[in-house]
Write a protein that holds these residues in place. Structure first.
Motif, mmCIF file in Angstrom:
data_model
loop_
_atom_site.group_PDB
_atom_site.id
_atom_site.type_symbol
_atom_site.label_atom_id
_atom_site.label_comp_id
_atom_site.label_asym_id
_atom_site.label_seq_id
_atom_site.Cartn_x
_atom_site.Cartn_y
_atom_site.Cartn_z
ATOM 1 N N PHE A 8 14.579 20.772 -44.003
ATOM 2 C CA PHE A 8 15.530 19.815 -43.446
ATOM 3 C C PHE A 8 15.617 20.144 -41.956
ATOM 4 C CE2 PHE A 8 16.573 20.419 -47.866
ATOM 5 C CZ PHE A 8 16.746 19.120 -48.328
ATOM 6 N N LEU A 9 15.119 19.251 -41.122
ATOM 7 C CA LEU A 9 15.110 19.457 -39.674
ATOM 8 C C LEU A 9 16.107 18.504 -39.024
ATOM 9 C CD1 LEU A 9 11.241 19.489 -39.057
ATOM 10 C CD2 LEU A 9 12.735 21.454 -39.456
ATOM 11 N N THR A 10 16.710 18.953 -37.937
ATOM 12 C CA THR A 10 17.654 18.091 -37.222
ATOM 13 C C THR A 10 16.947 17.067 -36.345
ATOM 14 O OG1 THR A 10 17.833 19.723 -35.444
ATOM 15 C CG2 THR A 10 19.491 19.809 -37.203
ATOM 16 N N SER A 11 15.653 17.290 -36.093
ATOM 17 C CA SER A 11 14.873 16.367 -35.274
ATOM 18 C C SER A 11 13.406 16.477 -35.664
ATOM 19 C CB SER A 11 15.044 16.705 -33.790
ATOM 20 O OG SER A 11 14.107 15.993 -33.005
ATOM 21 N N ALA A 12 12.716 15.341 -35.682
ATOM 22 C CA ALA A 12 11.275 15.352 -35.953
ATOM 23 C C ALA A 12 10.527 16.124 -34.871
ATOM 24 C CB ALA A 12 10.755 13.921 -36.046
ATOM 25 N N ALA A 13 11.128 16.257 -33.702
ATOM 26 C CA ALA A 13 10.503 16.995 -32.608
ATOM 27 C C ALA A 13 10.307 18.474 -32.952
ATOM 28 C CB ALA A 13 11.340 16.863 -31.339
ATOM 29 N N HIS A 14 11.047 18.988 -33.950
ATOM 30 C CA HIS A 14 10.918 20.388 -34.354
ATOM 31 C C HIS A 14 9.757 20.621 -35.325
ATOM 32 C CE1 HIS A 14 14.617 21.333 -32.355
ATOM 33 N NE2 HIS A 14 15.333 20.560 -33.151
ATOM 34 N N PRO A 32 6.326 20.135 -35.214
ATOM 35 C CA PRO A 32 5.132 20.875 -34.799
ATOM 36 C C PRO A 32 5.357 22.393 -34.740
ATOM 37 C CG PRO A 32 5.387 18.927 -33.448
ATOM 38 C CD PRO A 32 6.646 19.055 -34.278
ATOM 39 N N GLU A 33 6.495 22.821 -34.238
ATOM 40 C CA GLU A 33 6.812 24.256 -34.208
ATOM 41 C C GLU A 33 6.957 24.787 -35.638
ATOM 42 O OE1 GLU A 33 10.147 27.391 -32.498
ATOM 43 O OE2 GLU A 33 10.528 25.255 -32.348
ATOM 44 N N ASN A 34 7.580 24.010 -36.504
ATOM 45 C CA ASN A 34 7.754 24.400 -37.896
ATOM 46 C C ASN A 34 6.388 24.597 -38.563
ATOM 47 O OD1 ASN A 34 9.343 24.881 -40.284
ATOM 48 N ND2 ASN A 34 8.779 22.842 -40.966
ATOM 49 N N VAL A 35 5.451 23.690 -38.319
ATOM 50 C CA VAL A 35 4.101 23.797 -38.888
ATOM 51 C C VAL A 35 3.399 25.048 -38.373
ATOM 52 C CG1 VAL A 35 1.812 22.729 -38.950
ATOM 53 C CG2 VAL A 35 3.852 21.332 -39.306
ATOM 54 N N ASP A 36 3.506 25.313 -37.084
ATOM 55 C CA ASP A 36 2.879 26.515 -36.507
ATOM 56 C C ASP A 36 3.437 27.786 -37.139
ATOM 57 O OD1 ASP A 36 1.335 24.955 -34.845
ATOM 58 O OD2 ASP A 36 2.619 25.244 -33.080
ATOM 59 N N ILE A 37 4.743 27.855 -37.295
ATOM 60 C CA ILE A 37 5.384 29.032 -37.891
ATOM 61 C C ILE A 37 4.989 29.153 -39.358
ATOM 62 C CG2 ILE A 37 7.611 30.024 -38.564
ATOM 63 C CD1 ILE A 37 8.709 28.818 -35.911
ATOM 64 N N LEU A 38 4.916 28.031 -40.039
ATOM 65 C CA LEU A 38 4.508 28.030 -41.446
ATOM 66 C C LEU A 38 3.094 28.578 -41.596
ATOM 67 C CD1 LEU A 38 5.519 27.140 -44.236
ATOM 68 C CD2 LEU A 38 4.465 24.919 -43.799
ATOM 69 N N ARG A 39 2.185 28.137 -40.763
ATOM 70 C CA ARG A 39 0.795 28.636 -40.799
ATOM 71 C C ARG A 39 0.746 30.135 -40.517
ATOM 72 N NH1 ARG A 39 -1.516 23.746 -37.506
ATOM 73 N NH2 ARG A 39 -1.899 22.304 -39.204
ATOM 74 N N GLU A 40 1.575 30.578 -39.590
ATOM 75 C CA GLU A 40 1.618 32.000 -39.237
ATOM 76 C C GLU A 40 2.008 32.853 -40.446
ATOM 77 O OE1 GLU A 40 4.570 34.797 -36.597
ATOM 78 O OE2 GLU A 40 4.031 32.834 -35.780
ATOM 79 N N HIS A 41 2.949 32.387 -41.234
ATOM 80 C CA HIS A 41 3.454 33.169 -42.366
ATOM 81 C C HIS A 41 2.682 32.936 -43.664
ATOM 82 C CE1 HIS A 41 6.893 34.985 -40.361
ATOM 83 N NE2 HIS A 41 7.006 33.847 -39.716
ATOM 84 N N LEU A 42 2.176 31.728 -43.870
ATOM 85 C CA LEU A 42 1.489 31.413 -45.122
ATOM 86 C C LEU A 42 -0.026 31.595 -45.035
ATOM 87 C CD1 LEU A 42 4.263 30.280 -45.910
ATOM 88 C CD2 LEU A 42 3.072 28.377 -46.963
ATOM 89 N N GLY A 43 -0.562 31.623 -43.826
ATOM 90 C CA GLY A 43 -2.012 31.750 -43.694
ATOM 91 C C GLY A 43 -2.710 30.587 -44.385
ATOM 92 N N ASP A 44 -3.664 30.902 -45.272
ATOM 93 C CA ASP A 44 -4.431 29.875 -45.978
ATOM 94 C C ASP A 44 -3.716 29.331 -47.218
ATOM 95 O OD1 ASP A 44 -6.520 30.004 -44.179
ATOM 96 O OD2 ASP A 44 -7.583 31.545 -45.313
ATOM 97 N N HIS A 45 -2.616 29.977 -47.623
ATOM 98 C CA HIS A 45 -1.893 29.523 -48.813
ATOM 99 C C HIS A 45 -1.243 28.171 -48.538
ATOM 100 C CE1 HIS A 45 0.427 29.608 -52.472
ATOM 101 N NE2 HIS A 45 1.544 29.437 -51.785
ATOM 102 N N ARG A 46 -1.386 27.270 -49.488
ATOM 103 C CA ARG A 46 -0.775 25.949 -49.349
ATOM 104 C C ARG A 46 0.213 25.720 -50.486
ATOM 105 N NH1 ARG A 46 -2.085 26.546 -44.913
ATOM 106 N NH2 ARG A 46 -3.893 25.694 -43.909
ATOM 107 N N ALA A 47 1.416 25.359 -50.122
ATOM 108 C CA ALA A 47 2.450 24.982 -51.090
ATOM 109 C C ALA A 47 2.819 23.530 -50.807
ATOM 110 C CB ALA A 47 3.676 25.881 -50.931
ATOM 111 N N VAL A 65 12.410 16.576 -44.315
ATOM 112 C CA VAL A 65 13.464 15.576 -44.216
ATOM 113 C C VAL A 65 14.146 15.791 -42.869
ATOM 114 C CG1 VAL A 65 15.615 14.733 -45.233
ATOM 115 C CG2 VAL A 65 13.815 15.656 -46.710
ATOM 116 N N VAL A 66 14.327 14.704 -42.120
ATOM 117 C CA VAL A 66 15.024 14.791 -40.836
ATOM 118 C C VAL A 66 16.414 14.195 -41.023
ATOM 119 C CG1 VAL A 66 15.040 14.095 -38.415
ATOM 120 C CG2 VAL A 66 12.865 14.630 -39.551
#
Length: 81
Positions: A27-33, A35-50, A55-56
């Motif tokens: 749940f993000l307060t803005s869609a502008a967040h 891309p950063e969320n995706v980058d952080i997710l990749r950093e922590h999940l690596g190749d794992h996909r869930a 939702v904004v």
């Protein structure tokens, strides 16, 4: 962003890690967040996909930028899948 660290702590306390995540709902307060969320997710999940849903919307706490709902499952015998 502190949410991924908090999520890692909760997973660790249950004897799991990011690889055990099955579904994530952000749940993000803005869609502008996102891309950063995706980058952080990749950093922590690596190749794992869930499964991932974003939702904004306005959050209950005005100072929050993100809220995360996560579902994780531990499979004792992956060969049984």
């Amino acid at each position: 962003m502190a949410a991924p660290r908090h999520l890692g702590t909760v997973l660790s306390g249950a004897g799991m890690d990011y690889d055990d995540l099955v579904s994530l709902r952000f749940f993000l307060t803005s869609a502008a967040h996102d891309p950063e969320n995706v980058d952080i997710l990749r950093e922590h999940l690596g190749d794992h996909r869930a499964c991932r849903t974003v939702v904004v919307q306005q959050l209950l706490e005005p100072h929050w930028l993100i809220e995360v709902e996560a579902i994780a499952a531990k499979v004792d015998d992956p060969a049984a899948l």
